[in-house]
Enzyme design. Structure first.
Site, PDB file in Angstrom:
ATOM      1  N   LYS A   1       0.427 -11.336   5.902  1.00 32.02           N
ATOM      2  CA  LYS A   1       1.155 -10.767   7.042  1.00 32.02           C
ATOM      3  C   LYS A   1       1.660 -11.826   8.025  1.00 32.02           C
ATOM      4  O   LYS A   1       1.782 -11.559   9.220  1.00 32.02           O
ATOM      5  CB  LYS A   1       0.292  -9.726   7.771  1.00 32.02           C
TER       6      LYS A   1
ATOM      7  N   ASP B   1       1.177  -0.921   2.961  1.00 31.72           N
ATOM      8  CA  ASP B   1       0.923  -1.526   4.269  1.00 31.72           C
ATOM      9  C   ASP B   1       2.240  -2.102   4.781  1.00 31.72           C
ATOM     10  O   ASP B   1       2.716  -3.121   4.288  1.00 31.72           O
ATOM     11  CB  ASP B   1      -0.134  -2.623   4.132  1.00 31.72           C
TER      12      ASP B   1
END
EC number: 1.1.1.34
Length: 887
Positions: free
Chosen positions: A690, A766
């Site tokens: 991320k 996600d």
């Protein structure tokens, strides 16, 4: 000790249902076949004329036998009638299964015992039916039906066997010993009846201990269909069966039975061995009887009909007593099937459905957003705090709070008593109950007692009283869903609590929360839930990829995105489709460890890079999961800190949790070899997750995919409204040179993140992982004989994606995955569904790149966004929060 043994037996049987069922059926068939094929081949009346020993058949015997049969049928009827009061089709079906298989086992034993003489079976079956006790079987079924999952089914069956097994064993022993006394009477008919009785008890016991629990486990596993996280066969009024059954065995009764059984054993031992007449005399008499029988030799005759016709004629020919018995059975069956349901429902309607409601599951609507069954649904005027926030708590509570049970057509859950989920609405009688509540909230102490009461619970408290308990710190706000009778009510109360603390109390008015399956959210996707966010889902396609067509769901609020991607899919399809390959598959986790000195870190690094060191770490890592398989280690140093990048396959899961567990186990193993090593963090940002990182762009993370297509010049001109030369020119100067000038890492594309994020949101991924997953380089070249065709390729080295776990468990997201044919785990080839989804993502990104680059080359971008991506609402007519505050 006995309970533990029976528990282990129950757990084994419930955990291996197929093996136990097949083994039991095989054993039963073996018993029958061994007697059939090893016995003599004389069949009296068909191919042999057997000697007949005339016996006086009294009419009283026929009457007694007929009465016995009728009583047995009535007994079974009343047992099933009692089971129907429970309101579960599963109890009835399982009990019927128990009865049928017990009859089969008993019939097999009788046929084997009597050497294929079927007339004895005719007399034996009534005694068998009279000795069937479905209460134990239904009690064990209740244990299983009170479960919330298949694992809990096995545990509850094991617990039920631990409780019921010793009692049932003792009862069977006592029954056999008591009935067995009749076999020593010397009266032939009584001896035969008692022998049949003993065999019946043993057959029931055998089926109860082996076939029945395995069958219960298998039936519930096959019929499991989740609704709000609970199986459709889970019945709320069985929730207390465990504590009820645990207190059932009476120690005094058990001791009396044991003393009785010991006494009866002594009686049998004395009668059969001590007081038995001289064996020589009995042997002589037996030989005489045998000789007498041998003198009258059977005569062989030629059969006039086939064997099956012979047996069929014997079964069809019925006496008057058999006609009476069958007529009674037929009438009771008709009454039970067609007339019993209404009587049962009218009887149950007098009972309190609060303690025993049966929720009827409905088939999910087409949009796959299932409605959560509400055991107690509040009316709109339920409490002083309204469903929608912003209402003062000073308002009075309504005195009467209706609990409404509505029909299938209504928007609320349906309670059906004594019927299955497929019963028609006519049979599904509804009723409205009222719970009286005081006009003002009660004291906290009284509310706590009601909340903790097993008979009442949260449904007997108003929303105002629940809020009062939360404010007094008696109920944690994050536990509202688990403490309320439904998850939806917990969400509603949290919204009411929150509304009083917001700048605008009516802020949550347009954030929906009703009719959502929160059981799939709790503990998996989100905490402190106040609703759900509806996002428009569009479809782009068909995307022709690797010879198949896909309709790609995209959840987005950006206008033009789906339309543009759809145009790219059309261009790819007209060009013959796209091809793709998965180049690598491995999720990563990069922990950071520290050693006393940099030289120590270098030593650990060198050891990890040896085959022996890697093998040790791999064994520890792989032991944590069926799917996690360590592929390689990438180790680097920064001073005395050591960064170890684990790369592993994770099946169809995205795999962050899986690989984190394996990494932790591997680090503990590494610490055994280097005790001075200190584990700083299981994630040292060397993964990298991320965050923009060159290591993901270079080494890859998740799935590395490449996709290509050739677009004919005609399609470029007519569909994309531009030329091949113009598109190549824009791609070089925008995607390559422009991104390099900006110092981009992995951003050599037009808008890959748009497509990736839209698919991720639609398919339960996600969304934050679009940072690394959007790494993409788009290349374009002239192709074809005249160099007028367009060759385009997209390479994406770090698509972090999965089809199980996390948001993929939510029903709307599962619907989108099902659209693509990749929902859940791939049974044949673990990991294939996730890899296929990554290919689809890359192919759709290429379609989006193709369309946007064409729009840029043709100068259509601004014009299209003015049409499709610009709000037409006059914002001056709307007052925002800041405007309203200043006003």
């Amino acid at each position: 000790m006995l309970s533990r043994l029976f528990r282990m037996h129950g757990l084994f049987v419930a955990s291996h249902p197929w093996e136990v069922i097949v083994g039991t059926v095989t054993l039963t068939i073996c018993m029958m076949s061994m007697n059939m094929f090893t016995g003599n081949n004389k069949i009296c009346g068909w191919n042999y004329e057997c000697p007949k020993f005339e016996e006086d058949v009294l009419s009283s015997d026929i009457i007694i036998l007929t009465i016995t049969r009728c009583i047995a049928i009535l007994y079974i009827y009343f047992q099933f009638q009692n089971l129907r009061q429970l309101g579960s089709k599963y109890i009835l079906g399982i009990a019927g299964l128990f009865t049928i298989f017990s009859s089969f086992v008993f019939s097999t034993v009788v046929i084997h015992f009597l050497d294929k003489e079927l007339t004895g079976l005719n007399e034996a079956l009534p005694f068998f039916l009279l000795l069937i006790d479905l209460s134990r079987a239904s009690a064990l079924a209740k244990f299983a039906l009170s479960s919330n999952s298949q694992d809990e089914v096995r545990e509850n069956i094991a617990r039920g066997m631990a409780i019921l097994g010793p009692t049932f064993t003792l009862d069977a022993l006592v029954e056999c010993l008591v009935i067995g006394v009749g076999t020593m009477s010397g009266v032939r008919q009584l001896e035969i009846m008692c022998c049949f009785g003993c065999m019946s008890v043993l057959a029931n016991y055998f089926v109860f201990m082996t076939f029945f629990p395995a069958c219960v486990s298998l039936v519930l596993e096959l019929s499991r269909e989740s609704r709000e996280g609970r199986p459709i066969w889970q019945l709320s009024h069985f929730a207390r069966v465990l504590e009820e059954e645990e207190n059932k065995p009476n120690p005094v009764t058990q001791r009396v039975k044991m003393i009785m059984s010991l006494g009866l054993v002594l009686v049998h031992a004395h009668s059969r061995w001590i007081a038995d007449p001289s064996p020589q005399n009995s042997t002589t008499e037996h030989s005489k009887v045998s000789l007498g029988l041998d003198e009258d030799v059977s005569k062989r005759i030629e059969p006039s009909v086939s064997l099956w016709q012979f047996y069929l004629s014997k079964m069809i020919s019925m006496d008057i007593e058999q006609v009476v018995t069958l007529s009674l059975a037929f009438l009771l069956a008709v009454k039970y099937i067609f007339f019993e349901q209404a009587e049962t429902e009218s009887t149950l309607s007098l009972k309190n459905p609060i303690t025993s409601p049966v929720v009827t599951p409905k088939k999910a609507p087409d949009n796959c957003c299932r409605r959560e069954p509400l055991l107690v649904r509040r009316s709109e005027k339920l409490s002083s705090v309204e469903e929608e926030p912003g209402v003062s708590q000073d308002r009075k509570v309504e005195v009467i709070k209706p609990l409404v049970v509505e029909t299938e057509s209504a928007s609320r859950a349906t309670f059906v008593l004594g019927a299955s989920g497929t019963s028609p609405p006519v049979a599904a009688r509804t009723q409205e109950l009222e719970i009286e509540l005081p006009s003002e909230p009660r004291p906290n102490e009284e509310c706590l007692q009601i909340l903790e009461s097993a008979e009442k619970g949260a449904k007997f408290l108003s929303d105002a009283e629940i809020i009062q308990l939360v404010n007094a710190k008696h109920i944690p706000a994050y536990k509202l869903e688990t403490l309320m009778e439904t998850h939806e009510r917990g969400v509603s109360i949290r919204r009411q609590l929150l509304s009083t603390k917001l700048p605008e109390p009516s802020s949550l008015q347009y954030l929906p929360y009703r009719d959502y399956n929160y059981s799939l959210v709790m503990g998996a996707c989100c905490e402190n839930v106040i609703g759900y966010m509806p996002i428009p889902v569009g479809v782009a396609g068909p995307l022709c990829l690797d010879g198949k067509e896909y309709q790609v769901p995209m959840a987005t609020t950006e206008g033009c995105l789906v339309a543009s991607t759809n145009r790219g899919c059309r261009a790819i399809g007209l060009g013959g489709g796209a091809s793709s390959r998965v180049l690598a598959d491995g999720m990563t986790r990069g922990p950071v460890v520290r050693l006393p000195r940099a030289c120590d870190s270098a030593e650990v690094k060198a050891w990890l890079e040896t085959p022996e060191g890697f093998a040790v770490i791999k064994d520890a890592f792989d032991s944590t999961s069926r799917f996690a398989r360590l592929q390689k280690l990438h180790v680097t140093m920064a001073g005395r800190n050591l960064y170890i990048r684990f790369q592993s396959k994770t099946g169809d899961a995205m795999g962050m949790n899986m690989i984190s567990k394996g990494t932790e186990k591997a680090l503990l193993k590494l610490q055994e070899f280097f005790p001075e090593m200190q584990i700083l963090a299981v994630s040292g940002n060397y993964c990298t997750d991320k965050k923009p990182a060159a290591i993901n762009w270079i080494e890859g993370r998740g799935k590395t995919v490449v996709c290509e297509a050739v677009i004919p010049a005609k399609v470029v001109r007519e569909v994309l409204k531009t030329t091949t030369e113009a598109m190549i020119d824009v791609n070089i100067n925008k995607n390559l040179v422009g991104s390099a000038m900006a110092g981009s890492i992995g951003g050599y594309n037009a808008h890959a993140a748009n497509i990736v994020t839209a698919i991720y949101i639609a398919c339960g991924q996600d969304a934050a992982q679009n940072v690394g997953s959007s790494n993409c380089i788009t290349l374009m070249e002239a192709s074809g004989p005249t160099n007028e065709d367009l060759y385009i390729s997209c390479t994406m080295p770090s698509i972090e994606i999965g089809t199980v776990g996390g948001g993929t468990n939510l029903l709307p997201q599962q619907a989108c995955l099902q659209m693509l044919g990749v929902q859940g785990a791939c049974k044949d080839n673990p990991g294939e569904n996730a890899r296929q989804l990554a290919r689809i993502v890359c192919g759709t990104v290429m379609a989006g790149e193709l369309s946007l680059m064409a729009a840029l080359a043709a100068g259509h971008l601004v014009r299209s966004h003015m049409v499709h991506n610009r709000s037409k609402i006059n914002l001056q007519d709307l007052q925002g929060t800041c405007t309203k505050k200043s006003a």
